[in-house]
Design an enzyme around this catalytic site. Sequence first.
Site: not given
Length: 333
Positions: A59, A81, A125, A150, A154, A198, A294
């Site tokens: 991890d 990543f 992103s 999320y 970023k 998703n 969203g």
Amino acid sequence: MQKILVTGGAGFIGSHTVVALHEAGYTPVIIDDFSNSASSVIDNLKDLTTSDLLFFRGDVNDKTFMQKVMRDTKPSAVIHFAAKKAVGESVANPLAYYRSNVDGLLTVLETMQENDIKSIVFSSSCTVYGEPDVCPVTEDTPQKQATSPYGATKQMCERILEDVTQSDALNSVALRYFNPVGAHPSAKIGELPIGDPNNLVPFLTQATAGLRGPLTVFGDDYGTPDGTCVRDFIHVMDLAEAHVSSVKYTLSHNGYNTFNIGTGHGNSVLELIKSFESVTGQKVPYSIGARRPGDIVKIWADTNKAKNELGWQTTRSLDDSMRDAWHWQQSLK
Ligand code: WQD
């Protein structure tokens, strides 16, 4: 050969980047805890890279583990990543996202500093832009308030990189991905969502393969030519190759920089479905449903900066992406 540490290297984009690194003459060093990937990916990557890779299970938030890997392998650069990436999940569990995505980056940067590793490529992103007023978006397009935890992670991570770069002579690049799709043409690696997908394309290919009910197109009443949302769908191998160009860039340029990594074109959801049907000869079972909360209406990239400064641009089409996505789905039988 120069070693490049790839955190999350068993994931969708990470695994394809491992192949591209090998093809460019680097030795990939993979870290993954398989929290959102399968251990079989490592075996397939060994096939694709003639085993010219190193793998460590663990991890990125485990400082002792990270310190040992960096000390023992002495990579020239890091591609980071490893993070959580489901927008909806981040709304339900923001703490897990801030711990994983922000704390994880801090651990990577601290262990790089302790081992005198100066170059990092970060997985950002297009979500950082929110709903843009004008498309295509450039790297200077103002960022709006993130619409999910999320997206907020970023934006925070980009700021952390910028500040640490200025203080510690770090050389860093944040790549703002648009919508990665497709798979390696060998069909040995691809997008492997755990549970219900998703994202659009794995849902589409599973529905077409009869593994689940019809695809629901989330709304066809948007202000776009055919009423469905518009995205910049980029082949995952083009995206992987952008990481190789970025590693080379961080090894030869000082400072912090950001690049849009997309095709530079927008395609609607219905246009993607038509592309898939035309290259595969399959009929996609789908129906039009309600809008997904969203969702932004449209976004696609201006990619001139990556072309001019990274010397990178896409070489694969949406048809190529759809063909490779279907071959990958068929290989999973
Ligand atoms: C694409 C389009 C949906 C599923 C997200 C993240 C982004 C990046 C990629 C991590 C939208 C429509 C989807 C379905 C549909 N992830 N759709 N039916 O939301 O553009 O981007 O994933 O970095 O950061 O925000 O991707 O694939 O979920 O959706 O109609 O069953 O497909 O409405 O218009 P998205 P997506």
